[in-house]
Design a protein around this motif. Structure first.
Motif: not given
Length: 784
Positions: A408, A411-412, A416-419, A422, A439, A466
């Motif tokens: 989280e 990503s913040k 980006l919205d990374l799982s 990923q 997480d 990325y």
């Protein structure tokens, strides 16, 4: 670091051309500083074999050669090289070939036809000079393109690495990065342990385990030190910027470039006893490989035998134990020295080596033994010999602690919205140990990544892999509110505009200045000193802006600028009991002619009153007062303290004659400096009704003692003037004939106006009488 693209592509070969590969490296953080071709462009040059040769009939130094170029029919070529002989294989430029400095044509040389040219390295642009033809190995295939045979279609990259990326100071390290960024397969050369064929070994003692946590050594007997270094190795070394020295040294240099691990080879016969890794003795001396005799200090690490120091650890070997052509037995060293024990030592001795460059940034401590195995294998294959067992001493190696990475958070930070999946996939490209726990991910860096220690380091790695170009640029969204603006504070921009309108130019000078400036221009014997100044002449912080302005004046005057008007708004630094005060000041300097050269006015030098007028225009509508005072930077008779509402806000005056002479100025500049906070403060605007009735002017001239300042008279008049007096000013000063000695005459203009009526003569005379009486009572003034 410089390396060959073709060498790199033997480890990882992405589907990118040279330019795209360079861009990928730069975007991965390995900035490509330069990219150059291994050889200049040329064509139609092939491998040829000289079949026979005969002397030229009309030239003693020329030979007529019959040359096989792989086309069936031999070519006749006239050649003057001393080393040409029958059976030699050499490069041959065919007719029509375009070489770096010449185009080959069918020609007649002293009456003999010549259909081409046999080439040296100089003609091909591979060297500045060459003694003769470039002789090729006997197995060179006749007719093949020389560019392909010599691997000349190569690009040489020079990358500019940041100090934290020491893992990329090798071709293998760069290959790891390319594979991680592009996702292509990585194929590094396999390193297998070399079996010992004899039991000989040197004893190794590490007396400084904190400085050398790992040391490996091995004896290799029966080495042929006169063996020729393979052409492929020389080519790779040369293209990386290293010259071939000898086969043993070339092998250690090759492993350094390939793996990033510095190695050293000692001549075993020149060592006296075992190896000891210890701190140097103060004053101990060692003669290094570059023939320099270094005097060591107690914080330097050395490799010693039982008699003396034989190498400066991590920097350079000693000349007394160096390998040469007569060497038969070698002691090969591979070690891990901590960066702190190497950093700065080479520079103290005036050295800069490939080894110190790597060790002071950090090398892979886990690869120490593997690299000695790699060097041993190459040595046995090229030089022959028998390898002994590896002697290894291991202490406390650096720990690679796991780092917690929150998906989280990553990503913040990146937008980006990374799982977690990923992120795991990206980081595994870097050969990081990854464990997913909900997480959060536990990441264990490899031994060669000294730069990964906190969560932010890993987030940066994710961004690199990325792709910075793939991260979307999302405009920020926020509430936009206008900031409050007080009418009691004027904006700095207004001050700049007023000064520019009066022909001044703004400058920005260094806050770091010479100590002598502070002593001369500020009388500051103890300025704020810098602990680590960037230059000896910039060792203290300024407490006045005048030093920088005078320096700008000297710079412009030395470049034939006769007139200068400059100002600066900047911060000054003064020591106080509570720390260092950092106040803002406004300073200005005027030099040369008062006006630009013109036909309408005589040329005159700028003076105190010119700058005083500029200051009054700057402060308007506020009215400043001036009182004579002394300042170490200013002329004793042309210096004044600036007062506003009774408070001192700065200084104005001409530069002291002593400093004018010291700074070699033919004319005297005038300067001012004000506290910016006082200048920015202003009274709130106040409505005043515009009078409909005409003003009345009266002039009075009074005689006073010459030591009474006009400022004192004006202040007294302003304090007692009634509201209907709208302006008071001096318009004449006179002393001389008709005026007693020690006296002077001052004439004042007095303007009066009423918003409700026309003033009568009696009302005007009442005001004049009142003002005259004030001057008489306070200063003994008499009407003239």
């Amino acid at each position: 670091m410089k390396f060959s693209e073709n060498w790199l592509r033997t480890y990882v070969n992405p589907a990118l051309d040279s330019a795209a590969l360079g861009h990928a490296l730069t975007m991965a953080g390995l900035e490509v500083e330069a990219m150059e071709a291994a050889a200049p462009p040329f064509d139609k040059v092939v491998v040829a074999q000289v079949i026979s040769l005969a002397k030229h009939p009309d030239a003693d130094r020329l030979n007529v050669c019959q040359v096989d170029v792989g086309q069936g029919t031999p070519l006749q070529i006239v050649c003057g090289a001393a080393n040409v002989h029958a059976g030699a294989k050499v490069p041959c430029a065919l007719v029509g070939a375009v070489l770096p400095k010449i185009t080959i044509k069918q020609a007649r040389v002293r009456g003999v036809e010549s259909a081409g040219m046999l080439c040296s390295e100089q003609e091909l642009g591979l060297a500045d000079e060459a003694p003769g033809l470039l002789l090729l190995p006997a197995d060179a295939p006749v007719g093949s393109d020389i560019r392909d045979y010599l691997d000349l279609n190569d690009q040489l990259y020079t990358i500019k690495l940041t100090p934290n990326r020491s893992d990329c100071l090798s071709v293998a390290g760069v290959a790891r990065e390319v594979a991680a960024v592009t996702g292509d397969a990585l194929t590094l050369p396999p390193i297998e342990p070399v079996s010992a064929t004899h039991d000989a070994a040197l004893s190794v003692k590490v007396q400084a385990p904190d400085a050398c946590p790992r040391y490996c050594g091995r004896i290799v007997r029966g080495v042929n030190a006169k063996a020729a270094t393979p052409a492929w190795m020389i080519k790779r070394l040369t293209r990386c910027g290293l010259r071939s020295i000898s086969v043993v040294v070339d092998i250690t240099n090759y492993v350094l470039l390939e793996q990033g691990q510095p190695l050293h080879a000692f001549d075993l016969a020149k060592l006296k006893g075992g190896i000891t890794v210890r701190m140097a003795k103060a004053g101990e001396q060692i003669k290094l490989l570059n023939e320099q005799t270094a005097t060591l200090e107690a914080d330097m690490l050395v490799i010693a035998d039982d008699a003396r120091a034989v190498a400066l650890a991590g920097i350079m070997g000693g000349a007394e134990t160096a390998v040469d052509d007569n060497t038969r037995d070698v002691f090969l060293e591979s070690a891990f020295f901590t960066p702190d024990i190497i950093a700065g030592r080479a520079r103290r001795l005036g050295l800069s080596t490939d080894s110190s460059h790597r060790f002071e940034r950090g090398v892979d401590y886990a690869a120490t033994r593997a690299c000695i195995e790699r060097a041993t294998r190459l040595m046995l294959e090229i030089c022959g010999g028998q390898a002994g067992p590896v002697t290894e001493v291991i202490g406390q190696l650096p720990a690679r602690n796991p780092i917690c990475l929150r998906a989280e958070r990553a990503s913040k930070v990146l937008g980006l919205d990374l799982s977690p999946g990923q992120i795991e996939s990206l980081l595994q490209r870097l050969h990081l140990g990854v464990e997913v726990n909900d997480d959060a991910l536990q990441i264990t860096p490899p031994s060669y990544r000294f730069d990964l220690s906190i969560e932010e380091d890993l987030i940066e790695e994710i961004a690199r892999l990325y792709g910075y170009d793939n991260i979307p640029a999302i405009p920020p969204r926020a509430r936009l509110d206008l900031l409050p603006k007080s009418d009691a504070v004027r904006p700095e921009e207004q001050l700049r505009e007023r000064l520019v309108s009066r022909d001044y130019q703004e400058v920005i000078t260094y806050s770091f200045v010479e100590p002598s400036w502070e002593a001369d221009l500020a009388g500051n014997a103890q300025p704020v000193a810098l602990k680590n100044p960037i230059a000896s002449q910039m060792s203290v912080m300024r407490s006045t802006l005048w030093g920088g302005l005078v320096d700008v004046l000297r710079f412009n005057f030395n470049r034939k600028q006769p007139r200068l008007r400059i100002f600066e708004i900047g911060r000054v630094f003064e020591s106080t009991q509570s720390g260092v005060a950092q106040a803002m000041r406004l300073s200005a300097l005027s030099y040369g002619a008062a006006l630009p050269e013109q036909w309408g006015d005589k040329v005159r030098e700028v003076d105190f009153f010119d700058l005083k007028g500029d200051l009054e225009a700057l402060l308007w509508p506020e009215v400043a007062r001036f009182e004579a005072a002394s300042h170490p930077a200013l002329h004793p008779g042309q210096a004044a303290r600036v007062l506003l509402d009774g408070k001192a806000i700065g200084w104005i005056g001409a530069l002291h004659p002593k400093w004018v002479q010291q700074y070699a100025l033919p004319q005297t500049p005038v300067l001012l400096e004000l506290y910016l906070s006082a200048v920015l403060a202003c009274r709130l605007p106040k409505f005043v009704e515009i009078a409909k009735f005409p003003p009345v002017r009266r002039d009075i001239a009074v005689i006073v003692d010459e030591n009474i300042t006009s400022e004192a008279l004006l202040s007294a008049l302003r304090e007692t003037a009634p509201e209907r007096v709208t302006d008071l000013a001096i318009f004449d000063l006179y002393s001389g004939k008709g005026i007693d000695s020690g006296k002077k005459s001052l004439a004042f203009r007095i303007l009066m106006q009423d918003t409700e009526k026309t003033l009568t003569d009696q009302e005007v005379e009442t005001v004049i009488t009142r003002l005259t009486q004030v001057l008489s009572d306070r200063f003994g003034a008499k009407l003239r």
